[in-house]
Design an enzyme around this catalytic site. Structure first.
Site, short mmCIF file in Angstrom:
data_model
loop_
_atom_site.label_atom_id
_atom_site.label_comp_id
_atom_site.label_asym_id
_atom_site.label_seq_id
_atom_site.Cartn_x
_atom_site.Cartn_y
_atom_site.Cartn_z
N ALA A 14 -11.11 0.97 -3.51
CA ALA A 14 -11.21 -0.36 -4.13
C ALA A 14 -10.58 -0.44 -5.51
O ALA A 14 -10.35 -1.54 -6.02
CB ALA A 14 -12.67 -0.79 -4.21
N GLY A 16 -7.62 0.73 -6.06
CA GLY A 16 -6.18 0.89 -5.82
C GLY A 16 -5.41 -0.41 -5.86
O GLY A 16 -5.96 -1.52 -5.98
N THR A 19 -5.90 -3.24 -2.95
CA THR A 19 -7.11 -4.05 -3.12
C THR A 19 -6.89 -5.15 -4.15
O THR A 19 -7.27 -6.31 -3.93
CB THR A 19 -8.30 -3.16 -3.56
OG1 THR A 19 -8.48 -2.13 -2.58
CG2 THR A 19 -9.57 -3.96 -3.70
N LYS A 20 -6.25 -4.79 -5.26
CA LYS A 20 -6.00 -5.77 -6.34
C LYS A 20 -5.00 -6.83 -5.92
O LYS A 20 -5.19 -8.02 -6.14
CB LYS A 20 -5.47 -5.07 -7.60
CG LYS A 20 -6.50 -4.32 -8.39
CD LYS A 20 -5.92 -3.84 -9.71
CE LYS A 20 -4.70 -2.95 -9.51
NZ LYS A 20 -4.20 -2.37 -10.76
N ASP A 181 -1.44 -4.02 10.59
CA ASP A 181 0.00 -4.06 10.35
C ASP A 181 0.29 -5.46 9.79
O ASP A 181 0.27 -6.43 10.53
CB ASP A 181 0.77 -3.83 11.65
CG ASP A 181 2.29 -3.79 11.44
OD1 ASP A 181 2.75 -4.26 10.38
OD2 ASP A 181 3.01 -3.32 12.33
N HIS A 182 0.53 -5.54 8.49
CA HIS A 182 0.62 -6.86 7.86
C HIS A 182 1.77 -7.70 8.44
O HIS A 182 1.76 -8.93 8.36
CB HIS A 182 0.74 -6.75 6.34
CG HIS A 182 2.04 -6.18 5.87
ND1 HIS A 182 2.24 -4.83 5.69
CD2 HIS A 182 3.20 -6.78 5.53
CE1 HIS A 182 3.47 -4.63 5.27
NE2 HIS A 182 4.08 -5.78 5.16
N GLU A 220 15.34 -4.82 2.77
CA GLU A 220 14.72 -4.98 1.46
C GLU A 220 15.79 -4.81 0.39
O GLU A 220 16.64 -3.92 0.50
CB GLU A 220 13.62 -3.95 1.25
CG GLU A 220 12.43 -4.13 2.18
CD GLU A 220 11.34 -3.11 1.91
OE1 GLU A 220 10.48 -3.40 1.07
OE2 GLU A 220 11.37 -2.04 2.51
N HIS A 244 6.11 -1.53 12.20
CA HIS A 244 6.50 -2.94 12.07
C HIS A 244 7.53 -3.37 13.12
O HIS A 244 7.33 -4.32 13.86
CB HIS A 244 7.10 -3.20 10.68
CG HIS A 244 6.17 -2.93 9.55
ND1 HIS A 244 4.81 -3.08 9.65
CD2 HIS A 244 6.39 -2.53 8.28
CE1 HIS A 244 4.25 -2.77 8.49
NE2 HIS A 244 5.19 -2.45 7.65
#
Length: 506
Positions: A14, A16, A19-20, A181-182, A220, A244
């Site tokens: 939390a 890391g 999390t933020k 997997d976002h 990217e 992905h």
């Protein structure tokens, strides 16, 4: 909107970055939209020694800095639901303390036994934390459901993935495990299903009879930033392709599911992975390309090469660019080549699926660049999310000169609709128990099985070159050689959906 059952959400790691930046801002956005249960508690767990108030203050700053929603009026009310307890991930005594903390929060807030454990931690503790939770009974579901959320990567290769699978399934059921997997949380990835299966004009054409080839790109524009140490042990193939991009391949190529139930959709994705034609050792050199970005000047600014990045071996053989050509051996896709590529330090940040339809059998009209001007359907996942269809129209004037035109739809045109960020959607799904957008164990293992020969070949075969490419270009010089057919090349997208061309971002 369906509200999940009351529960406690426990985030390991939390303190890391994830999390933020993502998790807590996403949970706050759900809170503002009244999509959290009435009785909800967030318990942060990590090695750092914070008090509840220190953790709340840090998360309050994070919500403001990385906000997912404009309304900041309810932050103080939300952070009262946040608590914290320090832990050493491998210390059994600390898990007894964690159990007592969870029990006291359950009693105080009336959340019953429903609990989610999110592992926002380094992968080397993915096996340890679930074991320790089991040792204090926090995997048992007699007092309410328990769910385990695991970030990628799930294993480093096939062997380690099988070990991790065996370790987890010893004490947890497949239904309890959610591999996040976002990419699958993005609206436009999910829209692949809708585009295909709700439109009578597309699905009849979605096969080997009408499609020449399919390409999937995830580019990217940034380098490895300060993640050089992690990237050295990963590389583009493990970091992006194994999870992905192969999941996007699965959604693009799958058969119509029998329903929208999670198991039905995941079964069809698994069938695609099981149909991937295995790479033979002597084929890998001609069907894969790996590259590594070198120092270059972009818009007047000198950019470091990968080997000059922090935490990177000066003689590194790690790929920052990977491209593969492969086939899916089933009735629908027999003989249709699929191309996937990903890379760092490319001209723009973009993820898209490009469906190249076959040319007409007889050319009546003059065409320029014939092979690359046939019909294309482009499904843009990010940025400038939307769909673009390219087709030929007559150029005004005498004769029958043909030029390509665009018909495009942009998600931003739905101005009255807020598109939820990926983590917001996925976190809500974990609360509802909806596993549709999460990878199942058998899918992950099939993906590793498919890529293992490539990983081994790239590691051991000195005849497979690691090609350099200047930062800010579209990869190694010979990347277009992978595409079948004279004069064919990759689609070169721009930041804007309706634009394309090799130089548009440079």
């Amino acid at each position: 909107m369906y509200n999940p059952e009351n529960h406690i959400y426990v985030i390991f790691g939390a303190s890391g970055d994830l999390t933020k930046r993502k998790l807590v801002p996403a949970l706050y956005a759900l809170f503002v939209q009244k999509m959290l249960p009435e009785k909800f508690v967030l318990l942060g767990v990590s090695r750092s020694d914070f008090s509840d108030d220190e953790f709340r203050n840090r998360m309050k700053e994070a919500i403001i800095k990385y906000k997912e929603i404009d309304d900041e009026s309810q932050i103080d009310k939300f952070v009262k639901k946040l608590f914290y307890t320090p832990i050493s991930f491998d210390d059994e005594i600390h898990y007894k303390n964690l159990l007592n903390k969870i029990k006291s929060l359950r009693e105080e807030f009336g959340t019953n036994g429903n609990t989610i454990f999110y592992l926002s931690t380094p992968p080397n503790v993915y096996g340890i934390i679930p074991q320790r939770l089991t040792s204090v009974g926090l995997n048992k579901q007699d007092d309410g459901w328990k769910r385990l959320i695991i970030e990628k990567p799930f294993g480093y290769d096939l062997e380690s993935a099988i070990k991790l699978k065996d370790l987890l399934l010893k004490d947890w059921t497949e239904e309890q495990i959610y591999r996040i997997d976002h990419y699958l949380g993005k609206e436009t990835v999910q829209n692949l299903l809708v585009t295909r299966f709700s439109n009578g004009i597309f699905e009849p054409l979605w096969n080997r009879n009408y499609i020449h080839h399919i390409e999937i790109t995830s580019a990217e524009s940034i380098g490895v930033e300060k993640r050089g140490g992690y990237y050295e042990s990963s590389g583009a193939l493990r970091d992006m392709v194994q999870n992905h991009l192969l999941q996007v391949v699965g959604l693009t190529a799958m058969e119509p599911p029998s329903s929208l139930e999670a198991s039905a959709i995941r079964n069809e994705i698994l069938k695609v992975f099981q149909s991937l034609r295995p790479f033979k050792k002597d084929e890998i050199k001609n069907n894969t390309i790996r590259g590594q970005y070198t120092s270059s000047k972009i818009k007047g600014e000198v950019v470091k090469g990968y080997r000059q990045e922090e935490g990177v071996n000066p003689e590194s053989q790690t790929e920052t660019y990977a491209a593969l050509k492969f086939y899916i051996d089933n009735w629908r896709w027999g003989g249709v080549p699929f191309y996937i590529r990903t890379g760092k330090r490319l001209p723009t940040r973009v993820t898209e699926v490009v469906i190249h339809f076959k040319e007409t059998p007889h050319f009546l009209f003059a065409k320029h660049q014939m092979n690359n001007s046939c019909n294309m359907l482009i499904i843009r996942i990010q940025p400038d999310e939307g769909i673009l269809l390219k087709f030929g129209m007559k150029t005004p004037g005498a004769g029958f000169e043909v030029q390509n035109v665009n018909m495009d739809f942009h998600y931003s045109d739905l101005t009255n609709q807020r598109i939820p960020p990926a983590y917001e959607r996925l976190l809500h799904d974990t609360m509802k128990g909806d596993s549709t957008l999460f990878a199942r164990t058998d899918e992950v293992l099939e993906a590793w099985k498919f890529l293992t020969p490539v990983l081994e070949c790239w590691k051991n075969d000195k005849n497979v070159p690691l090609l350099g490419y200047p930062a800010g270009t579209w990869g190694p010089e010979h990347a277009d050689d992978l595409i079948e057919g004279d004069g064919r090349h990759w689609h070169y997208p721009c930041k804007n959906l309706a634009d394309d061309g090799v130089y548009c971002e440079l």
